[in-house]
Design a protein around this motif. Sequence first.
Motif, mmCIF file in Angstrom:
data_model
loop_
_atom_site.group_PDB
_atom_site.id
_atom_site.type_symbol
_atom_site.label_atom_id
_atom_site.label_comp_id
_atom_site.label_asym_id
_atom_site.label_seq_id
_atom_site.Cartn_x
_atom_site.Cartn_y
_atom_site.Cartn_z
ATOM 1 N N UNK A 205 38.320 30.005 32.886
ATOM 2 C CA UNK A 205 37.436 29.782 34.023
ATOM 3 C C UNK A 205 38.081 28.673 34.860
ATOM 4 N N UNK A 206 38.399 28.983 36.095
ATOM 5 C CA UNK A 206 39.256 28.111 36.896
ATOM 6 C C UNK A 206 38.440 27.265 37.869
ATOM 7 N N UNK A 207 38.700 25.959 37.814
ATOM 8 C CA UNK A 207 38.106 24.988 38.729
ATOM 9 C C UNK A 207 39.242 24.427 39.583
ATOM 10 N N UNK A 238 41.802 23.652 35.119
ATOM 11 C CA UNK A 238 41.748 22.968 36.409
ATOM 12 C C UNK A 238 43.056 23.163 37.171
ATOM 13 N N UNK A 239 42.927 23.528 38.426
ATOM 14 C CA UNK A 239 44.075 23.741 39.298
ATOM 15 C C UNK A 239 44.018 22.715 40.419
ATOM 16 N N UNK A 240 45.062 21.911 40.548
ATOM 17 C CA UNK A 240 45.179 20.952 41.643
ATOM 18 C C UNK A 240 46.266 21.475 42.572
ATOM 19 N N UNK A 241 45.837 21.963 43.727
ATOM 20 C CA UNK A 241 46.749 22.578 44.682
ATOM 21 C C UNK A 241 47.014 21.613 45.830
ATOM 22 N N UNK A 242 48.288 21.344 46.063
ATOM 23 C CA UNK A 242 48.670 20.401 47.100
ATOM 24 C C UNK A 242 49.727 19.456 46.560
ATOM 25 N N UNK A 256 47.443 11.650 29.387
ATOM 26 C CA UNK A 256 46.713 10.607 28.657
ATOM 27 C C UNK A 256 45.295 11.032 28.305
ATOM 28 N N UNK A 257 44.705 11.859 29.120
ATOM 29 C CA UNK A 257 43.344 12.345 28.849
ATOM 30 C C UNK A 257 43.334 13.493 27.847
ATOM 31 N N UNK A 258 44.509 13.988 27.495
ATOM 32 C CA UNK A 258 44.603 15.053 26.509
ATOM 33 C C UNK A 258 44.239 16.425 27.034
ATOM 34 N N UNK A 259 44.322 16.622 28.362
ATOM 35 C CA UNK A 259 43.935 17.909 28.945
ATOM 36 C C UNK A 259 45.101 18.587 29.661
ATOM 37 N N UNK A 260 46.307 18.126 29.420
ATOM 38 C CA UNK A 260 47.471 18.666 30.120
ATOM 39 C C UNK A 260 47.568 20.190 30.026
ATOM 40 N N UNK A 261 47.288 20.819 28.866
ATOM 41 C CA UNK A 261 47.371 22.289 28.804
ATOM 42 C C UNK A 261 46.321 22.989 29.659
ATOM 43 N N UNK A 262 45.332 22.238 30.109
ATOM 44 C CA UNK A 262 44.237 22.813 30.899
ATOM 45 C C UNK A 262 44.334 22.432 32.375
ATOM 46 N N UNK A 263 45.478 21.928 32.805
ATOM 47 C CA UNK A 263 45.647 21.513 34.200
ATOM 48 C C UNK A 263 46.947 22.097 34.748
ATOM 49 N N UNK A 264 46.854 22.713 35.919
ATOM 50 C CA UNK A 264 48.021 23.255 36.605
ATOM 51 C C UNK A 264 48.168 22.573 37.958
ATOM 52 N N UNK A 265 49.357 22.039 38.212
ATOM 53 C CA UNK A 265 49.692 21.488 39.520
ATOM 54 C C UNK A 265 50.551 22.528 40.239
#
Length: 381
Positions: A205-207, A238-242, A256-265
């Motif tokens: 589920x993408x935010x 989570x997707x951070x676009x920009x 550091x928050x331990x969520x790197x596998x759940x974040x895409x830049x």
Amino acid sequence: MSSENNTVVSVFGFAPHRIGSGEIFARELSRQLAARGWNSVLCFLSPPTEAVRIFLDQPSVSIEVIEDCWQLSAKATLRLFEVLRKYRPRVLHLYFTGFLSAYPWLAKVSGAEKIYFTDQSSQAEGFVPTRAPLWKRAAMRVINGPITGVISVSGYGYHIFTTRDLLPKKRFHIIYNSVDIERAALGAGRGEEFRRRYQIPPDRLVVTQVSWLIPEKGLDDLLIAAREVVAAEPIAHFVLAGDGSHRPNLEQSARELGIEPHVTFTGNVQDPLAEGLYAASDVVCQMSRWEEVFGYVNAEAMATGRPLVGTRVGGIPEIIDDGKSGFLVPRRDTQAMAARILDLLRDPDLRRRMGESGRRIATEKFNQRTNIGQLMKLYGI
């Protein structure tokens, strides 16, 4: 004046390197001018990329480069004077440039009949507008005396500028920033393709937040909220676009928050609407800390039928109808952010209802064709 002078010179203080909101606006502006028999001269900080040049290409369009036109610059002032002498426009319109410049007087002495300035300025966090000192009001009324009108892109922006009292209030108009509804529909079926391109697992589920990667956009807060969301719903992504100066810090925070596998830049996406960025998202966020004057991402997400979670700052409450097209939360309140994101991720019917409501609002209030039509009326054409 001869119809040969039916020309609008638009000065955009940005580099046209992708098919984003500014470039889409410039094309639709030129299209509507051409339909009325007018020519459009588009001035940018640098030459457009090949893709953007093709995107903007029309028989009635000319493209010029004015380096550093967004700031006080003798070189930029001289270059604009050359452009004005070359085209002798009836209208000059300034976008993403400073309010303090010699441009209005240059246009006046070059024979322009109308001169407009569009204010896109977001303000610092917690900014409270006050009336400018007498000396500043007097100086600005001389410097910007030739300006026919100032376009505010939100009621918030209108309130800020008119409170400062730098020009007579009757010269101010509100025309909301807008979105190409047809282009949003074009990207509606490309969500899966976008996910594959950026290796986002299909079951997630993408935010998404689309913005500069700078502290003012509240991405640090979004990542802290993301930790809570992922802990409660492990399929959240989570997707951070920009792109921006803060990207290395944000990447470090995700680790550091331990969520790197759940974040895409993703970096800058060349054509967010048409490439399916919003279609790939289940929820779209705008967690700004500063007083956002509008926030294009909100209108773009709504046009694509996506629900929003945004901060109650600046002009964002004018765009997001709290409880109908999305949720508003206090700035920096990461718990409220997480709670509202989870409400949406856990309820597909709520996402659908809010998305449909947002699409209706975008079509009625933030439709680019309609809003640029308002600009044509101000031009008198």
